[in-house]
Enzyme design. Sequence first.
Site, PDB file in Angstrom:
ATOM      1  CG  ASN A 176      55.490  47.640  10.594  1.00 55.38           C
ATOM      2  OD1 ASN A 176      54.366  48.138  10.694  1.00 55.38           O
ATOM      3  ND2 ASN A 176      55.678  46.326  10.477  1.00 55.38           N
ATOM      4  NE  ARG A 229      49.821  40.477   8.895  1.00 55.39           N
ATOM      5  CZ  ARG A 229      50.322  41.021   7.782  1.00 55.39           C
ATOM      6  NH1 ARG A 229      51.568  41.441   7.770  1.00 55.39           N
ATOM      7  NH2 ARG A 229      49.584  41.157   6.698  1.00 55.39           N
ATOM      8  CE1 TYR A 248      44.444  39.689  16.640  1.00 53.87           C
ATOM      9  CE2 TYR A 248      42.110  39.223  16.976  1.00 53.87           C
ATOM     10  CZ  TYR A 248      43.228  40.005  17.228  1.00 53.87           C
ATOM     11  OH  TYR A 248      43.136  41.074  18.071  1.00 53.87           O
ATOM     12  CG  HIS A 278      36.417  47.340  13.573  1.00 57.71           C
ATOM     13  ND1 HIS A 278      37.301  47.943  14.444  1.00 57.71           N
ATOM     14  CD2 HIS A 278      36.853  46.067  13.428  1.00 57.71           C
ATOM     15  CE1 HIS A 278      38.238  47.072  14.791  1.00 57.71           C
ATOM     16  NE2 HIS A 278      37.988  45.937  14.186  1.00 57.71           N
ATOM     17  CG  LEU A 279      28.253  47.444  12.678  1.00 56.14           C
ATOM     18  CD1 LEU A 279      27.856  47.023  11.276  1.00 56.14           C
ATOM     19  CD2 LEU A 279      27.386  46.766  13.732  1.00 56.14           C
ATOM     20  CG  PHE A 322      27.025  39.744   7.251  1.00 53.81           C
ATOM     21  CD1 PHE A 322      27.076  39.323   5.937  1.00 53.81           C
ATOM     22  CD2 PHE A 322      27.754  40.866   7.617  1.00 53.81           C
ATOM     23  CE1 PHE A 322      27.851  39.988   5.002  1.00 53.81           C
ATOM     24  CE2 PHE A 322      28.544  41.539   6.695  1.00 53.81           C
ATOM     25  CZ  PHE A 322      28.589  41.098   5.386  1.00 53.81           C
ATOM     26  NE  ARG A 338      29.818  39.718  17.347  1.00 55.61           N
ATOM     27  CZ  ARG A 338      28.922  38.751  17.098  1.00 55.61           C
ATOM     28  NH1 ARG A 338      27.860  38.618  17.890  1.00 55.61           N
ATOM     29  NH2 ARG A 338      29.084  37.929  16.093  1.00 55.61           N
ATOM     30  NE  ARG A 357      30.130  38.480   8.975  1.00 56.01           N
ATOM     31  CZ  ARG A 357      30.625  39.612   9.451  1.00 56.01           C
ATOM     32  NH1 ARG A 357      31.418  40.348   8.691  1.00 56.01           N
ATOM     33  NH2 ARG A 357      30.338  40.012  10.670  1.00 56.01           N
TER      34      ARG A 357
END
Length: 328
Positions: free
Chosen positions: A32, A74, A139, A185-186, A204, A217, A277
């Site tokens: 879409n 999403r 999510y 995204h980093l 962070f 990560r 965070r």
Amino acid sequence: MKLLVTGAAGYVGSVCAAVLLEHGHDVTVIDNLSTGNREAIPSGARFVEGDVKDCVDSVLSEGNFDAVLHFAARSLVGESVEMPEEYWHGNVATTLALLDSMVAHNVSNLVFSSTAATYGEPASVPITEDFPTAPTNPYGATKLSIDYAITSYAHAHGIGATSLRYFNVAGAYGSIGENREIETHLIPLILQVALGHREKIFIFGDDWPTADGTAVRDYIHIRDLADAHLLALESNEPGTHRIYNLGSDDGYSVKQVIEACRTVTGHPIPAEVAPRRAGDPAVLIASSEKIMRELHWNPTRTDLNTIVRDAWEFTRQLGERAHSAPRG
């Protein structure tokens, strides 16, 4: 094979669609364009513009589709907390409509783009497929709910399905890379600093229990990820729903990623430490041992500098195109 790919105007879906075309498949795309880019859809694919839930039955009713690869979703964690209804309707309800249409039109092969966010905050790493699932945001919860639905449809209706769970995908493939209106995204955020679109990158927290104090990560190159989808598509078994993690089995810290971007771009990339965070874990790394063993997935672009170099080349080209575009 005649394939339907949902969400192929997005980053992951567009690269996977391009790779499928390269392998000689007949690809139809539904998107879409709410978050994707029309120009990312491979030129060899047939494009149907619209919401999956509104278009899928009409498309599959044409007949002779062999499989579906489902990327449309999403996917912003913060947004899912603020607007959970958009995620339950947009992700879960849409996928149920897709599954119902697959059953109605005898399409029995599905590859689902899931997420390692289904595991929540694991007690240890690397995360394997037998870890408890406890998502910490809507999510992740919607993706886990979809996995449950796929399992039941597979058993009841003979669908052969694979869900692929992963964290951070990066890099670029040819002319396709990360190009979002809202970037979270980093690596692309750091590269925006190198291009002069941002003043600095924020770290962070630098007091995490890791080697250099910054969060760790894992990262997968987008082309390696596409290969995993192709392997899943070609090996699905009727009535079976498999779940595989896609990860690096190792990880990189935020500082390491910033240093790699400095090396590749030649830009100093100012960084500033900010408070942690809420909800961020120190380390998130997924194990890919199972898919490597069972499907012989063999990622070959695992070096961080290679991932960053491909992303940087795409980002520079994107910046040049934007600069040369007609104004007014």
